[in-house]
Design a protein around this motif. Structure first.
Motif, PDB file in Angstrom:
ATOM      1  N   GLN A 207      -6.733  -2.465  -1.828  1.00 44.93           N
ATOM      2  CA  GLN A 207      -5.880  -1.510  -2.537  1.00 44.93           C
ATOM      3  C   GLN A 207      -6.393  -0.081  -2.413  1.00 44.93           C
ATOM      4  O   GLN A 207      -5.599   0.870  -2.397  1.00 44.93           O
ATOM      5  CB  GLN A 207      -5.802  -1.895  -4.019  1.00 44.93           C
ATOM      6  N   MET A 208      -7.716   0.080  -2.325  1.00 43.00           N
ATOM      7  CA  MET A 208      -8.330   1.410  -2.326  1.00 43.00           C
ATOM      8  C   MET A 208      -8.490   1.991  -0.929  1.00 43.00           C
ATOM      9  O   MET A 208      -8.557   3.212  -0.770  1.00 43.00           O
ATOM     10  CB  MET A 208      -9.696   1.338  -3.017  1.00 43.00           C
ATOM     11  N   GLU A 276       4.528   0.165  -7.491  1.00 45.50           N
ATOM     12  CA  GLU A 276       4.812   0.978  -6.301  1.00 45.50           C
ATOM     13  C   GLU A 276       3.608   1.058  -5.377  1.00 45.50           C
ATOM     14  O   GLU A 276       3.744   1.229  -4.158  1.00 45.50           O
ATOM     15  CB  GLU A 276       5.260   2.383  -6.712  1.00 45.50           C
ATOM     16  N   GLU A 277       2.389   0.907  -5.932  1.00 44.79           N
ATOM     17  CA  GLU A 277       1.179   0.973  -5.110  1.00 44.79           C
ATOM     18  C   GLU A 277       0.948  -0.297  -4.300  1.00 44.79           C
ATOM     19  O   GLU A 277       0.132  -0.312  -3.374  1.00 44.79           O
ATOM     20  CB  GLU A 277      -0.039   1.243  -5.998  1.00 44.79           C
ATOM     21  N   ALA A 304       3.081 -10.745  -7.432  1.00 45.64           N
ATOM     22  CA  ALA A 304       3.159  -9.280  -7.448  1.00 45.64           C
ATOM     23  C   ALA A 304       3.274  -8.727  -6.033  1.00 45.64           C
ATOM     24  O   ALA A 304       4.088  -7.827  -5.762  1.00 45.64           O
ATOM     25  CB  ALA A 304       1.929  -8.707  -8.152  1.00 45.64           C
ATOM     26  N   LEU A 305       2.476  -9.259  -5.119  1.00 48.20           N
ATOM     27  CA  LEU A 305       2.544  -8.811  -3.722  1.00 48.20           C
ATOM     28  C   LEU A 305       3.894  -9.163  -3.111  1.00 48.20           C
ATOM     29  O   LEU A 305       4.522  -8.334  -2.428  1.00 48.20           O
ATOM     30  CB  LEU A 305       1.419  -9.450  -2.919  1.00 48.20           C
ATOM     31  N   GLN A 306       4.332 -10.386  -3.340  1.00 47.61           N
ATOM     32  CA  GLN A 306       5.599 -10.837  -2.771  1.00 47.61           C
ATOM     33  C   GLN A 306       6.755  -9.965  -3.244  1.00 47.61           C
ATOM     34  O   GLN A 306       7.633  -9.586  -2.457  1.00 47.61           O
ATOM     35  CB  GLN A 306       5.830 -12.300  -3.154  1.00 47.61           C
ATOM     36  N   ASP A 307       6.773  -9.622  -4.531  1.00 48.57           N
ATOM     37  CA  ASP A 307       7.834  -8.780  -5.079  1.00 48.57           C
ATOM     38  C   ASP A 307       7.831  -7.379  -4.465  1.00 48.57           C
ATOM     39  O   ASP A 307       8.862  -6.703  -4.446  1.00 48.57           O
ATOM     40  CB  ASP A 307       7.697  -8.666  -6.600  1.00 48.57           C
TER      41      ASP A 307
END
Length: 351
Positions: A207-208, A276-277, A304-307
């Motif tokens: 993510q970073m 959004e991230e 969460a990733l899939q969405d």
């Protein structure tokens, strides 16, 4: 797209008979000695080394993993305080030979640009125990049996541990290691791998890190939330599917997390990243065990990733506890879980 709804479990299923037999034989249900984290660290490291060595001894099932591989040590300076972060570099003998001579340098450089895959590995241990060689069997299997590239190198990161440092030091150690490894291997394809709290670090680094610098992520029983400190630490849109922070998922390998402060003092856990991230994160393969208080951490992160449109695959190991392959690698199901990891790597590397 994988349908994740059927994977939501209101309670854990029965443990598999082969695990129950191992649990009994290994006396895992006996009371555990009360030790401080600092006292546990060298004992845990030594037990991991002994178990890994026994699995690779002559005549043992995984003896082949002791051959055809070169392991070297290096350090990477922390951007926080200059601390030398220890890292182990695993290479196939072919890779080592290729980098050492036998062909013209420009020929090897051209070949490596096309084929070089770098795995950055973060071990588990609750950010409290574990060292760069604690998951040696997994590292060796990934390097020797992936089949995804002629030139594959794995770097296992020995990030610092609590309580000697706060969790907010563990995370930059993980990111600093990844950044330096990228600089050492420009033009390669980078895959992050992590188990348990190492999965937490791998997810946070993905993510970073700059978008596009990570090609894929492999997470095995990852920590992604702090549901144990309260439902407010799981995003509202995912709370209904986070069911595993309950008694039926507790096993001899892992109970409820007891943290001195929520999130171990981190600003956020991987699951709490803004919706959004999540867009544009690398394809992610997640392996979860049904009898694990962290089962929903991995499942909710996949959702969460899939969405957000991120390619995701979830592998479910039914009837087994948290990262059982590390504690009982001799079990057939442990080997099968590792083989699923190798297939997940092929998918994550997109080769």
């Amino acid at each position: 797209m994988q349908d994740l709804a059927p994977l939501i479990l209101p309670r854990a299923p029965p443990l598999d008979p082969s695990w129950l037999a191992h649990e009994s034989a290994a006396n895992l249900l006996a009371p555990k000695p009360s030790l401080s984290a600092i006292d546990r660290q060298p004992l845990y490291a030594a037990s991991c080394r002994a178990l890994n060595a026994s699995m690779m001894a002559p005549g043992a099932r995984d003896h082949h993993l002791s051959r055809g591989i070169s392991i070297s040590s290096l350090t990477i300076p922390s951007t926080v305080d200059g601390f030398a972060i220890p890292v182990l570099r695993y290479e196939t003998e072919l890779t080592k030979t290729a980098s050492g001579g036998g062909k013209k340098a420009n020929e090897w450089e051209e070949k490596e640009r096309k084929e070089k895959v770098i795995l950055v590995y973060y071990h588990g241990g609750g950010l409290v125990v574990g060292e760069a060689d604690s998951e040696d069997l997994s590292c060796r299997r990934l390097v020797l049996q992936s089949g995804i590239a002629q030139h594959l190198t794995l770097y296992s990161v020995g990030y610092r541990l609590m309580p000697q440092v706060p969790a907010c030091t563990c995370v930059p150690d993980a990111l600093d290691a990844f950044t330096s490894i990228c600089n050492l291997n420009r033009g390669a394809k980078f895959i992050l791998v992590g188990s348990s709290s190492g999965g937490e670090l791998a997810a946070l680094v993905s993510q970073m890190a700059p978008r596009g610098s990570v090609h894929g992520v492999l997470l095995r029983c990852p920590v992604t939330s702090d549901a144990f400190s309260g439902p407010q630490y799981v995003p509202a849109r995912l709370r209904a599917m986070h069911t595993s922070a309950s008694e039926s998922f507790v096993t001899s390998l892992l109970g409820f997390f007891t943290r001195e402060v929520p999130r171990d003092g981190l600003e956020r856990m991987p699951l709490e990243i803004g919706e959004e991230e999540l867009v544009g994160l690398p394809r992610t393969w997640i392996q979860i065990c049904t009898n694990d208080v962290l089962y929903s951490d991995g499942l909710c992160y996949a959702k969460a990733l899939q969405d957000a449109g991120v390619p995701v695959k979830v592998d479910v190991v039914v009837g087994y506890p948290h990262t059982f392959w590390l504690k009982a690698p001799q079990l057939q199901r442990a080997l099968e879980a590792d083989e699923e990891m190798l297939r997940g790597l092929v998918w994550a590397a997109d080769v």
